[in-house]
Scaffold this active site. Structure first.
Site, PDB file in Angstrom:
ATOM      1  N   GLU A  28     -34.446 -29.100  38.143  1.00 24.87           N
ATOM      2  CA  GLU A  28     -35.722 -29.787  37.875  1.00 24.87           C
ATOM      3  C   GLU A  28     -36.884 -28.819  37.608  1.00 24.87           C
ATOM      4  OE1 GLU A  28     -36.063 -32.704  41.040  1.00 24.87           O
ATOM      5  OE2 GLU A  28     -34.074 -33.486  40.628  1.00 24.87           O
TER       6      GLU A  28
ATOM      7  N   GLU B 195     -25.021 -36.060  38.331  1.00 23.22           N
ATOM      8  CA  GLU B 195     -25.432 -36.872  39.492  1.00 23.22           C
ATOM      9  C   GLU B 195     -25.419 -38.359  39.133  1.00 23.22           C
ATOM     10  OE1 GLU B 195     -29.127 -35.471  41.222  1.00 23.22           O
ATOM     11  OE2 GLU B 195     -28.616 -33.392  40.840  1.00 23.22           O
TER      12      GLU B 195
END
Ligand code: G3I
Length: 348
Positions: free
Chosen positions: A151, A257
């Site tokens: 991220e 994910e």
């Protein structure tokens, strides 16, 4: 034997019997041409037999959900705690599974001591380097790949995220982390993991540009992780486009994910209706199909689910949301969506 134990035992036996009837060809992981993974929790593997059974039976790639994050593995400046992560690695190796490391540098996975670090920026960078290299050397030869940075971009992708790493090390910190990671374990597959490209074209383009820029500058990057915490109302076109566009880099693409939320607007009284189940099934099928079609075989690093079953989804634990986002239900039984995906994959 108290009632609760008796019920758990019956559910366990029922699930085992259900599984016993399935042949190996009925396992999704045997029908796809890439590794099928799940993120796991060390304590659950230890205490919940069904969880352990399904993790082992259904998946051939393992990611630690939390136990390799800095706040867990390196809780104090001069103390590492590898115990829980080691137990996940032992489980995976004993059962012949690939291990994906998650994650070396993440603003939200940072240990408190580093967030509050009082030294100079240079000393801060040295701590980050030491962290990356100590963890990677501990798992050298066992962990195949790493989410080196997670991220990196801001929420909507218009800049590098403002966080302790960009503030202390500058916006170029990600490139530096990849160089340190490569130095620690030259054989490891190094991945940049990100979320939100399925709903933000800007973020998708930013991720793609970073990847091309790293390749041009010979920064050792080998893969891109696409989280895909997808909602039933996310647009099909953008999901497919994410995979198409990122594949153009030639890097490995990991759906890292995956879950499909049916209660994306977080309604407190949400019900898992048949129509939501149908929409969710369609999204799962779309993603498996798009991964096969848009990502060239040699770039398919795998699809990893975030958690095993609805019972242990992070969405319920962390956000307290009514959710049913996975292919296994609260009793670790395959949901109809599992069979639909399996059918689809078998028909290719
Ligand atoms: O273990 C403690 C428990 O002792 C305590 O009682 C409880 C009280 O809140 O907290 C428990 O820890 C929580 C932990 O999950 C285990 O459930 C933490 O507060 C909570 O912050 C932590 O959340 C994790 C989150 O990352 C932050 O690290 C989620 O489990 C995990 O699924 C989530 O995973 C992230 C990926 O790493 C990156 N991409 C997004 C994804 C979802 O947020």
């Amino acid at each position: 034997m108290n009632k609760l134990i008796r019920i758990s035992l019956l559910v366990f036996i029922f699930t085992l019997l259900t599984y016993a009837q399935k042949s190996e060809t009925d396992l999704l992981r045997n029908q796809v041409k890439f590794p099928l993974g799940a993120s796991v929790n060390a304590d659950m593997l230890l205490i919940n037999k069904l969880y352990h059974y399904v993790a082992n039976k259904e998946f051939n790639s393992i990611t630690a959900e939390n136990h390799m994050k800095m706040y867990r593995i390196h809780p104090e400046q001069n103390r590492y705690d590898f115990s829980k992560a080691d137990s996940i690695v032992d489980f995976a190796l004993k059962n012949g599974k690939r291990i994906h490391g998650h994650t070396l540098v993440w603003f939200d996975g940072t240990a408190e001591w580093l967030k509050n670090f009082k030294g100079t920026d240079m000393e801060f960078s040295n701590e980050v380097k030491k962290h990356i290299q100590t963890v990677m050397k501990h798992y050298k030869g066992k962990v195949t790949s790493w989410d080196v940075v997670n991220e990196y971009l801001s929420q909507n992708g218009d800049s590098v995220r403002d966080c302790i790493f960009s503030r202390r090390m500058g916006k170029e910190y990600m490139a530096q982390c990849f160089l340190w990671a490569h130095e620690a374990d030259p054989k490891a597959i190094l991945i940049y993991n990100e979320y939100g490209m399925e709903w933000s074209e800007k973020k998708l383009q930013a991720m793609k540009s970073i990847a091309f820029d790293f390749l041009k500058r010979k920064i050792p990057i080998h893969g891109l992780g696409v989280q895909f915490h997808v909602k039933t109302f996310d647009k099909e076109e953008q999901i497919v486009r994410t995979l198409t566009e990122l594949s153009k880099t030639g890097l490995k693409i990991h759906i890292s994910e995956l879950d499909v939320m049916v209660n994306g607007h977080n309604q407190p009284n949400a019900v898992y209706t048949d129509s939501l189940k149908q929409l969710q099934t369609e999204k799962f099928m779309l993603i498996f199909n798009a991964y096969r079609k848009q990502v060239p075989a040699k770039q398919q690093y795998g699809i990893t689910f975030w958690n095993i079953a609805d019972n242990d989804t992070w969405l319920r634990k962390v956000y307290k949301i009514n959710e049913w986002p996975l292919l296994f239900d609260d009793n670790y039984i395959r949901k109809p969506a599992y069979y639909k995906v399996l059918e689809k994959v078998k028909s290719y």
